[in-house]
Design an enzyme around this catalytic site. Structure first.
Site, PDB file in Angstrom:
ATOM      1  N   GLY A 208       0.749  -1.456  -0.150  1.00  0.00           N
ATOM      2  CA  GLY A 208       0.071  -0.228  -0.225  1.00  0.00           C
ATOM      3  C   GLY A 208       0.691   1.415   0.164  1.00  0.00           C
ATOM      4  O   GLY A 208       2.001   1.453   0.176  1.00  0.00           O
ATOM      5  N   PRO A 210       2.617   4.749   1.111  1.00  0.00           N
ATOM      6  CA  PRO A 210       3.307   5.860   2.692  1.00  0.00           C
ATOM      7  C   PRO A 210       2.061   6.374   3.728  1.00  0.00           C
ATOM      8  O   PRO A 210       1.523   6.818   3.150  1.00  0.00           O
ATOM      9  CB  PRO A 210       4.280   6.219   1.893  1.00  0.00           C
ATOM     10  N   GLY A 211       2.162   5.312   5.053  1.00  0.00           N
ATOM     11  CA  GLY A 211       2.156   5.537   5.566  1.00  0.00           C
ATOM     12  C   GLY A 211       0.694   5.405   5.952  1.00  0.00           C
ATOM     13  O   GLY A 211      -0.184   6.132   6.936  1.00  0.00           O
ATOM     14  N   THR A 212       0.370   4.048   5.401  1.00  0.00           N
ATOM     15  CA  THR A 212      -0.846   3.711   5.345  1.00  0.00           C
ATOM     16  C   THR A 212      -1.013   2.622   6.751  1.00  0.00           C
ATOM     17  O   THR A 212      -2.589   2.251   7.605  1.00  0.00           O
ATOM     18  CB  THR A 212      -1.434   3.018   3.961  1.00  0.00           C
ATOM     19  N   LYS A 214       1.028   0.134   7.704  1.00  0.00           N
ATOM     20  CA  LYS A 214       1.842  -1.269   7.267  1.00  0.00           C
ATOM     21  C   LYS A 214       2.751  -1.733   8.536  1.00  0.00           C
ATOM     22  O   LYS A 214       2.503  -2.604   8.874  1.00  0.00           O
ATOM     23  CB  LYS A 214       2.309  -1.160   6.004  1.00  0.00           C
ATOM     24  N   THR A 215       3.451  -0.600   9.007  1.00  0.00           N
ATOM     25  CA  THR A 215       4.496  -1.345  10.106  1.00  0.00           C
ATOM     26  C   THR A 215       3.886  -1.391  11.197  1.00  0.00           C
ATOM     27  O   THR A 215       3.817  -2.155  12.519  1.00  0.00           O
ATOM     28  CB  THR A 215       5.637  -0.156  10.712  1.00  0.00           C
ATOM     29  N   HIS A 429      -9.929  34.728  -9.811  1.00  0.00           N
ATOM     30  CA  HIS A 429      -9.123  33.189 -10.190  1.00  0.00           C
ATOM     31  C   HIS A 429     -10.002  31.891  -9.188  1.00  0.00           C
ATOM     32  O   HIS A 429     -10.599  31.523  -9.896  1.00  0.00           O
ATOM     33  CB  HIS A 429      -8.208  33.005  -9.096  1.00  0.00           C
ATOM     34  N   GLU A 430      -9.800  32.786  -8.130  1.00  0.00           N
ATOM     35  CA  GLU A 430     -10.934  31.594  -7.110  1.00  0.00           C
ATOM     36  C   GLU A 430     -11.460  31.513  -7.391  1.00  0.00           C
ATOM     37  O   GLU A 430     -12.396  30.395  -7.564  1.00  0.00           O
ATOM     38  CB  GLU A 430     -10.189  32.038  -5.591  1.00  0.00           C
TER      39      GLU A 430
HETATM   40  P1  ADP Z   1       3.542   2.709   7.149  1.00  0.00           P
HETATM   41  O1  ADP Z   1       4.251   1.822   7.676  1.00  0.00           O
HETATM   42  O2  ADP Z   1       2.541   1.635   5.895  1.00  0.00           O
HETATM   43  O3  ADP Z   1       4.544   3.559   6.336  1.00  0.00           O
HETATM   44  P2  ADP Z   1       2.976   3.285   9.068  1.00  0.00           P
HETATM   45  O4  ADP Z   1       2.504   2.311   9.737  1.00  0.00           O
HETATM   46  O5  ADP Z   1       4.824   3.202   9.666  1.00  0.00           O
HETATM   47  O6  ADP Z   1       3.101   3.595   7.665  1.00  0.00           O
HETATM   48  O7  ADP Z   1       2.673   4.754   9.566  1.00  0.00           O
HETATM   49  C1  ADP Z   1       2.551   5.937  10.664  1.00  0.00           C
HETATM   50  C2  ADP Z   1       2.077   6.120  11.741  1.00  0.00           C
HETATM   51  O8  ADP Z   1       0.544   7.152  10.882  1.00  0.00           O
HETATM   52  C3  ADP Z   1       1.634   5.381  12.239  1.00  0.00           C
HETATM   53  O9  ADP Z   1       2.983   5.860  13.684  1.00  0.00           O
HETATM   54  C4  ADP Z   1       0.356   5.897  13.298  1.00  0.00           C
HETATM   55  O10 ADP Z   1       0.723   7.624  13.764  1.00  0.00           O
HETATM   56  C5  ADP Z   1      -0.259   6.792  11.545  1.00  0.00           C
HETATM   57  N1  ADP Z   1      -1.045   5.316  11.213  1.00  0.00           N
HETATM   58  C6  ADP Z   1      -0.982   5.371  10.015  1.00  0.00           C
HETATM   59  N2  ADP Z   1      -1.967   4.242   9.531  1.00  0.00           N
HETATM   60  C7  ADP Z   1      -2.704   3.950  10.960  1.00  0.00           C
HETATM   61  C8  ADP Z   1      -3.847   3.784  11.193  1.00  0.00           C
HETATM   62  N3  ADP Z   1      -4.872   3.221  10.414  1.00  0.00           N
HETATM   63  N4  ADP Z   1      -4.607   3.524  13.087  1.00  0.00           N
HETATM   64  C9  ADP Z   1      -3.739   4.438  13.438  1.00  0.00           C
HETATM   65  N5  ADP Z   1      -3.333   5.255  13.044  1.00  0.00           N
HETATM   66  C10 ADP Z   1      -2.175   5.126  12.091  1.00  0.00           C
END
Ligand code: ADP
Length: 607
Positions: A208, A210-212, A214-215, A429-430
C-alpha cells in the site's frame, strides 16, 4: 517495547583505526624519541675525546656539515658541527677510530627495542580486543564471530511487553486486520490448524501507499500474539561487500528460529526484492541477498512458528520468485483509508490530545479526502500545536480545519504583500473555480474559498468537499473537474482580458486528468478501450509509461489539447453568462479574504 539494538560498524573498521595509530606512532613518535638520544657537543670536546681515545666510531656528514660519533659501548650518539678541519681524517686515523661517510648504525638499546616494537603491538592487540569485546557485548553475545563481523544481522528485536501496539490502535483497515487476525490466532493456538493439516502462510506481503499503517499492523500482530518481533529494513541488508547481505539474512533467520514462535518484519522489501534482470553490471550484492532470502524461506517448514511480514509500496517491482506461493503466499492490501476509516483514525489520534467535545470528525474526515493515516495523525498533532500557540488548553474544530489547510497548502504567509491589482486577480481566479464548480451538476460542493497566501506558494485556493465516499467517476464528472480547473484562468480572461502565471498548477492537474481519461480509462471515441499508458508505480505518484507508437503519442497529445480547450471554452461561457455573480462574489471575497461554502451559496442563490 524494549528494543535491543545490534552494531552497525564492521570489525575491519576498528582494525583500520588500530593500524593507523600504529603507523602514526612509528612515523611521528619514534623519530622524536631517537632524536632525543643524540647529544650535541662542541668541536673542542670532540677533539679532546678523540685525543683521549674514547671515540669509537665517527660519521662525517658533509651534506649536513656535522660529525656524528659514538664513544665507549656505543649506546649514545654525539653530534658536533664540522669546522672545515682539513686534518680531521688524519686525526681520526691516528686515534684508530673507524669512520665513514655514511650514517652509522646506532646500537639499539633495550629501551628503543621496547618502544619501537612492543608498544605498538600492545596497542594493536589491545585495541582489537577492546573492539571485539564491544562488538560481542552489543550483539548480545550471539553466535560465532563472522570475518569482519559484517554477517551479523542488525535486526532490532522488540521483546514482548505489555504496552505493545494492539489491533485496536490501528483504525480502519478492517480487511487487513481480519486477514492478520488469523495469524495471531495461529500463533496462540497452532494445534487447531495443524490438526486439520493446514499450514500457515510463511510470508505475508503488506502492500500500500506510504503512511497507511503497514508497520503498525505488523507490530500489532506481534503485540496481539505476544511474541518477539524482529524488525529490519530491506536497505539494511545491502552492504558494500558482496555476500554480507546474504550472511545477514542467514543470521536473521537463525536468530528467528531460535526465538520461534516469532514475527520477522522486513520493511521496504523492494530494496532487496527487485526483479533480477541478469543484466551485466547488475547489483550482485542485492541479487545474492535476494537469493539467500528465497533459500531461507524455502528452508523452514510452514509450521515452524516463524511468520514473515514484509511491507512495500512498489509491489510491481518485486521478483516473481519472491511472491509465489510457498514464500509470500498472501498479499494484504493496505489502501488509503475511506471516509469511515479517516474518521476512525482521527478519533484514535484525537484521544491522545485534549480536544473540544463538539468537534465534527466526520466533517474533518470529509475535508481530508485522500489523506493517509500518517497525514491524519499529523493533522491532529498540528491542531494541538496550534492550540498551544494560541494559549488554549484544548484543540477545537477550527484548529483541525486550519491544520488540514496547513498540511495541504502550508502555513499562512504573514507578510506576503500582494498589490491591490494582484489581490483582485486572485479573488477573481478563485471565484472562477468555485463558480464553474457550483454551476455544473455532479461537482463536489464548495467548502471554502480563501485568498490568503500560503507558504507552499499558493496565493489562494478553493476547497471542494465530497459528501460521502466516491469510488467511481463518470466521464461527465471528469470533464466537469477539468472545466473547474480551467475556471480560474477563464475568470481572469473574462474580467481583465489577460492571463497570469497563477494557473500553472491548475494546468498541470487538468492535463494529467485529461491524459488519464484518454490513455487509461478509455474515455475517448478515437481510441476506445485500448491501454495507451501503463501505470508503473501505483502507490508512489502513479507515474505512467507509454505503451503505444510515436504516431499514436502525437495523436494523444492532440486529443488532450482538444479536450482541455473544449472545457476551457465551456468554463468561459459559464462565467460570461453569470458575469454579474462573478463580479459580486469576487468583490465579496476580495473584502473578506476567506469565505465559507455557505456564504458563497447564499450570495449565488440571491436574486
Ligand atoms: P507505513 O509503514 O505504511 O508507511 P506506518 O505504519 O509507519 O506506515 O504509519 C505511520 C504512522 O501513521 C503511524 O505511526 C500512525 O501514527 C499513523 N497511522 C497510519 N495508519 C494508521 C491507522 N490505520 N490507524 C492509526 N494510525 C495510523
Amino acid at each position: 517495547m524494549n528494543e535491543v539494538k545490534t552494531p552497525k560498524k564492521p570489525l575491519i573498521y576498528y582494525y583500520g583505526i588500530a593500524l593507523l595509530v600504529l603507523l602514526l606512532f612509528n612515523l611521528l613518535v619514534m623519530p622524536a624519541i631517537r632524536q632525543s638520544e643524540i647529544v650535541e657537543v662542541d668541536y673542542g670536546t670532540f677533539i679532546s675525546m678523540l685525543d683521549e681515545g674514547s671515540v669509537l666510531e665517527a660519521q662525517l656528514d658533509e651534506s649536513e656539515n656535522v660529525v656524528y660519533f659514538t664513544e665507549g659501548d656505543g649506546s649514545t650518539i654525539y653530534k658536533t658541527a664540522m669546522v672545515g678541519d682539513q686534518e680531521l681524517p688524519a686525526r681520526l686515523l691516528d686515534a684508530g677510530v673507524k669512520f665513514y661517510g655514511t650514517e652509522i648504525q646506532q646500537e639499539s638499546s633495550w629501551l628503543s627495542v621496547v618502544l619501537s616494537w612492543l608498544i605498538p603491538i600492545v596497542i594493536f592487540v589491545g585495541l582489537g580486543q577492546f573492539m571485539a569485546k564491544k562488538l560481542r557485548d552489543q550483539a548480545g553475545g550471539g553466535g560465532g564471530s563472522m570475518m569482519f563481523g559484517g554477517g551479523k544481522s542488525s535486526a532490532k528485536i522488540y521483546v514482548k511487553s505489555s504496552e505493545g501496539i494492539k489491533f485496536s490502535d490501528v483504525a480502519g483497515e478492517d480487511e487487513a486486520k481480519d486477514n492478520l487476525k488469523e495469524i495471531v490466532e495461529y500463533l496462540h493456538n497452532p494445534s487447531k490448524y495443524t490438526e486439520i493439516g493446514a499450514s500457515m502462510p510463511k510470508g505475508i506481503l503488506l502492500v500500500g501507499p506510504p503512511g497507511t499503517g503497514k508497520t503498525m499492523l505488523a507490530k500489532a500482530v506481534a503485540g496481539e500474539a505476544n511474541v518477539p518481533f524482529f524488525s529490519i529494513s530491506g536497505s539494511e541488508f545491502v552492504e558494500m561487500f558482496v555476500g554480507m547481505g546474504a550472511a545477514k539474512v542467514r543470521d536473521l533467520f537463525k536468530q528467528a528460529k531460535e526465538k520461534a514462535p516469532c514475527i520477522v518484519f522486513i520493511d521496504e522489501i523492494d530494496t532487496i526484492g527487485k526483479k533480477r534482470d541478469g543484466q551485466l553490471g547488475g547489483n550482485d550484492e542485492r541479487e545474492q541477498t535476494l537469493n539467500q532470502l528465497l533459500t531461507e524461506m524455502d528452508g523452514f517448514e510452514g509450521n515452524s512458528g516463524v511468520i514473515i511480514l514484509a511491507a512495500t509500496n512498489r509491489p510491481e517491482s518485486l521478483d516473481p520468485a519472491l511472491t509465489r506461493p510457498g514464500r509470500f503466499d498472501r498479499r494484504v492490501p493496505v489502501e488509503l483509508p475511506d471516509l469511515q476509516g479517516r474518521e476512525a483514525i482521527l478519533r484514535v489520534h484525537a484521544k491522545k490530545i485534549k480536544i473540544a467535545d463538539d468537534v465534527d470528525f466526520n466533517k474533518i474526515a470529509r475535508m481530508a479526502s485522500g489523506a493517509s493515516g500518517a497525514e491524519l495523525a499529523n493533522i491532529v498533532n498540528e491542531a494541538a500545536l496550534r492550540a498551544v500557540r494560541d494559549g488554549r488548553k484544548v484543540a477545537t474544530q477550527a484548529d483541525l480545519e486550519e491544520s488540514i489547510e496547513v498540511v495541504i497548502a502550508g502555513y499562512q504567509k504573514k507578510n506576503a504583500i500582494l498589490t491591490d491589482q494582484e489581490k483582485k486577480i486572485v479573488a477573481y481566479h478563485e471565484t472562477g473555480h468555485a463558480l464553474v464548480a457550483a454551476l455544473q451538476s455532479h461537482s463536489a460542493p464548495v467548502q471554502k474559498i480563501t485568498i490568503v497566501p500560503r507558504t507552499s506558494g499558493a496565493l489562494g485556493y478553493t476547497m471542494q468537499v465530497e459528501e460521502g465516499n466516491h469510488y467511481l467517476m463518470t466521464k461527465e464528472e471528469m470533464e466537469n473537474k477539468i472545466a473547474t480547473l480551467t475556471g480560474g484562468r477563464a475568470a481572469e480572461e473574462v474580467k481583465f482580458g489577460l492571463v497570469t502565471t497563477g494557473a500553472s498548477t491548475d494546468i498541470e492537474q487538468a492535463t494529467k486528468l485529461a491524459r488519464a481519461m484518454i490513455t487509461q480509462y478509455g474515455m475517448s471515441d478515437d481510441f476506445g478501450m485500448v491501454t495507451l499508458e501503463t501505470v508503473t508505480n501505483q502507490y508512489l505518484g502513479g507515474d505512467a509509461t507509454l505503451a503505444c507508437s510515436a504516431e499514436t503519442q502525437a495523436k494523444i497529445d492532440q486529443k488532450v489539447m482538444e479536450l482541455i480547450s473544449r472545457q476551457h471554452e465551456r468554463a468561459r461561457k459559464i462565467l460570461e453568462e453569470n458575469r454579474a455573480k462573478l463580479d459580486e462574489l469576487s468583490e465579496y471575497l476580495y473584502e473578506k479574504e476567506t469565505i465559507t461554502g455557505d456564504e458563497f451559496m447564499s450570495i449565488l442563490n440571491r436574486k
